[in-house]
Scaffold this motif. Structure first.
Motif, PDB file in Angstrom:
ATOM      1  N   SER A  69     -16.929 -32.302  12.351  1.00 39.75           N
ATOM      2  CA  SER A  69     -17.346 -33.026  13.545  1.00 39.75           C
ATOM      3  C   SER A  69     -16.119 -33.645  14.216  1.00 39.75           C
ATOM      4  O   SER A  69     -15.137 -34.003  13.561  1.00 39.75           O
ATOM      5  CB  SER A  69     -18.361 -34.118  13.194  1.00 39.75           C
ATOM      6  OG  SER A  69     -17.718 -35.246  12.641  1.00 39.75           O
TER       7      SER A  69
ATOM      8  N   GLN B 292     -24.178 -40.348  19.804  1.00 35.11           N
ATOM      9  CA  GLN B 292     -24.898 -39.100  19.599  1.00 35.11           C
ATOM     10  C   GLN B 292     -25.250 -38.406  20.910  1.00 35.11           C
ATOM     11  O   GLN B 292     -25.220 -37.186  21.006  1.00 35.11           O
ATOM     12  CB  GLN B 292     -26.181 -39.365  18.792  1.00 35.11           C
ATOM     13  CG  GLN B 292     -26.871 -38.105  18.304  1.00 35.11           C
ATOM     14  CD  GLN B 292     -25.985 -37.257  17.391  1.00 35.11           C
ATOM     15  OE1 GLN B 292     -25.199 -37.796  16.607  1.00 35.11           O
ATOM     16  NE2 GLN B 292     -26.078 -35.938  17.506  1.00 35.11           N
TER      17      GLN B 292
ATOM     18  N   ASP C 263     -22.303 -34.917  18.636  1.00 32.90           N
ATOM     19  CA  ASP C 263     -22.609 -33.681  17.913  1.00 32.90           C
ATOM     20  C   ASP C 263     -21.571 -32.589  18.145  1.00 32.90           C
ATOM     21  O   ASP C 263     -21.767 -31.437  17.774  1.00 32.90           O
ATOM     22  CB  ASP C 263     -23.992 -33.162  18.322  1.00 32.90           C
ATOM     23  CG  ASP C 263     -24.077 -32.861  19.815  1.00 32.90           C
ATOM     24  OD1 ASP C 263     -23.112 -33.196  20.551  1.00 32.90           O
ATOM     25  OD2 ASP C 263     -25.104 -32.304  20.250  1.00 32.90           O
TER      26      ASP C 263
ATOM     27  N   THR D 277     -18.232 -30.396  17.617  1.00 36.10           N
ATOM     28  CA  THR D 277     -17.370 -29.982  16.509  1.00 36.10           C
ATOM     29  C   THR D 277     -15.930 -29.839  17.000  1.00 36.10           C
ATOM     30  O   THR D 277     -15.660 -29.830  18.202  1.00 36.10           O
ATOM     31  CB  THR D 277     -17.823 -28.633  15.936  1.00 36.10           C
ATOM     32  OG1 THR D 277     -17.667 -27.623  16.952  1.00 36.10           O
ATOM     33  CG2 THR D 277     -19.273 -28.694  15.477  1.00 36.10           C
TER      34      THR D 277
END
Length: 605
Positions: A458, A498, A503, A505
């Motif tokens: 992440s 969030q 989220d 990567t």
């Protein structure tokens, strides 16, 4: 320049140069031996030509320890040039500078020469961020009794500073006495508080270069060649620097630009300066007229939009399409047509075409909000618009994107190159750290990168690892570059939430800008330098582009160039969307038909 260039019997630039032979303009620029200006139309391969030319200069004409300075408009342009040069085996070093005019003046004029020349600078050198600049500007305007929106005053001040350069001339006061007083008061408060700003870097650099022949000679000894990219965007201060270095001190000049793509007049950019430069008797002017990007119809239509026939021709054999979409029910219908008809149709039109091949260009933030809400409602992935995961695009955050790309697999191909990533990071602290600290910075960043080569990690974890690797202290030391420190903090905050980048990567962050599965939502101004298969321009109603306030031919020139820039971003399809009316922010109705630029193009379709 890397030593590997001397070990290769057939350097990469020679292989790349063979491709230029097919284009007379590109080849003439490559072969030029004196001062040269490339007048490069859209899609003309100017960056390719420029970077191959730079590689040749460094291999054949310039011998270390002498080098070359390549100056461009923005850190984003510099980033693109560095990437292209690395593929040709040219790497930024103490002999090769690639960056903005601000960076050039700071690193190679102010820091080495200012105190020797008796110019007082704050110590330590601290660059004021926007909040600090605003604070002092508000204070001086209050002192002068000026009651005006601070944003309007700031724009007026910045343009005046970059246009009227001689503070001893009558023109400085007579053109606008109030603005001159604001600037003088603002600069006094700023400097007394120990700050400089970005305009100071260039204006002080220009002053030193113009006033001291020994500084010009020193710069010539270090950089016998200066390359300038996007010349039309850089304004009067850079133009005066070029005239002083190249035509007083004898530095060789290679410049590239296009007066027809000058769209930053509000910053002080002036396309006439490039025309003036190209017309000098000691400068070879070379037009690049083949367009490798746009289809034939788009090339011819763009010249109608510009109102000038430049003799441009399409290099390819595809025609391209111009489509007009009238949406009489207003801006909401425009975005519905875009999302429900134009985008799906474009995706079906060509096999393997993806959302990343399509861009919606808009005029202002109101349009951004409307198109973004429509895209969100249809659950389309996108970048740009009013996206709430935005973070400032500074050299530091762009470098972090490159680091993520390297960690996500770029390390296998050497793209981006590890040494370039390390050199940028160490260069951030070059002026404030000694050799031992530089070596420690180098060790820590290399260890971090090698330990975090995981595209599925992440973004938040990756940034936490970055900080935990001992690099938190380095970030905290960026007091001289407050905008960079704040840009990192904004990115970290976005990665911590969030509904923003929580989220994301490492792999996604490394390819975030220009991701193939994301629709591009871009302002017309920000589209410059980009290209897409399909371009959709919305909000093209009379009074918006050009604005109602643009009533003369002269005042319409820059809006016309902006429209031209938008059209020439497209390879295959251009969609022009309008309603014939619109409401302003106060709800007032303007019902005067589509933009006159659209009407001209439609009449010649």
């Amino acid at each position: 320049m890397s030593e590997r260039n001397y070990l290769n019997p057939y350097p990469a630039y020679l292989q790349a140069a063979n491709e230029l032979r097919k284009n007379p303009g590109q080849w003439a620029a490559y072969e030029s031996i004196g001062n040269c200006v490339m007048l490069a139309g859209p899609g003309s391969g100017k960056t390719k030509t420029l970077t191959i030319k730079i590689a040749r200069l460094l291999h054949e004409d310039i011998k270390p320890p002498q080098g070359l300075a390549c100056i461009t408009y923005s850190s984003e342009c510099a980033r693109e040039l560095r990437t292209r040069l690395e593929k040709l085996g040219v790497f930024e070093s103490r002999h090769v500078f690639v960056g903005t005019v601000h960076g050039f003046c700071l690193q190679h004029v102010l820091i080495p020469y200012a105190r020797l020349a008796g110019l007082s600078l704050p110590d330590p050198l601290v660059v004021a961020d926007e909040d600090t600049r605003t604070l002092y500007l508000e204070r001086i305007t209050r002192n002068l009794g000026i009651n005006e929106r601070i944003g309007d005053i700031k724009s007026r001040m910045e343009r005046y500073r970059r246009t009227y350069l001689d503070r001893e001339s009558r023109e400085w006061r007579e053109k606008d006495e109030e603005t001159a007083a604001i600037i003088e008061g603002f600069e006094t408060l700023l400097h007394e508080s120990g700050y400089i700003d970005f305009d100071d870097m260039v204006l002080m650099g220009l002053r030193l270069i113009k006033e001291h022949a020994w500084i010009r000679k020193s710069l010539r000894a270090k950089f016998p060649v200066i390359v300038v990219d996007e010349y039309q965007d850089l304004g009067a201060p850079l133009h005066q620097i070029v005239l002083s270095l190249c035509f007083d001190a004898g530095v060789r000049l290679v410049a590239v630009g296009d007066p027809d793509q000058s769209i930053y007049g509000f910053t002080g950019a002036n396309p006439e300066l490039l025309k003036e430069l190209a017309a000098l008797p000691t400068v070879e002017s070379i037009p690049l007229q083949l367009n490798y990007r746009c289809g034939k119809t788009i090339v011819s239509t763009s010249q109608v939009a510009l109102g000038e026939d430049r003799g441009y021709t399409a290099a390819g054999d595809h025609d391209g399409e111009i489509t007009f979409w009238e949406c009489p029910n207003g801006i909401e219908e425009q975005v519905s047509i875009i999302c429900d008809s134009i985008i799906p149709g474009a995706l079906k039109q060509v096999e393997n075409r993806v959302l990343g091949d399509i861009a919606v260009l808009y005029i202002d933030k109101r349009d951004a909000n409307i198109i973004t809400q429509a895209v969100k409602a249809r659950e389309l992935k996108y970048v740009g618009g009013d996206k709430d995961d935005r973070y400032p695009l500074t050299p530091l955050t762009r470098w972090l994107e490159d680091c993520a790309a390297w960690c996500a697999g770029g390390w296998r191909e050497g793209t981006p190159h590890l040494s370039s990533l390390v050199n940028f990071w160490c260069g951030m602290f070059k002026q404030s750290s000694g050799g031992a600290i530089q070596n420690e910075l180098r060790r820590k960043i290399v260890n971090f990168l090698w330990a975090n080569r995981n595209p599925d990690q992440s973004l938040k974890q990756w940034l936490d690892s970055f900080l935990a690797s001992g690099l938190q202290d380095a970030i905290n030391q960026l007091t001289a570059k407050p905008e960079e420190k704040r840009s990192f903090e904004s990115l970290y905050q976005a990665a911590s939430e969030q509904n923003r980048l929580g989220d994301q990567t490492v792999g996604g962050f490394g390819k975030y800008r220009g991701a193939s599965d994301h629709l591009n939502l871009v302002t017309l101004h920000s589209s410059k330098g980009l290209e897409f298969d399909v371009v959709i321009i919305m909000g093209l109603d009379h009074g918006r582009l050009p604005a109602f306030s643009a009533t003369s031919v002269e005042s319409k020139r820059e809006p016309r160039r902006l429209f031209y820039v938008g059209i020439t971003r497209a390879k295959h399809e251009v969609h022009l969307v309008y309603s014939g009316w619109y409401k302003d922010i106060y709800g007032r109705l303007y019902n005067n038909g589509p933009s006159e630029f659209v009407q001209e193009v439609r009449a010649n379709a």
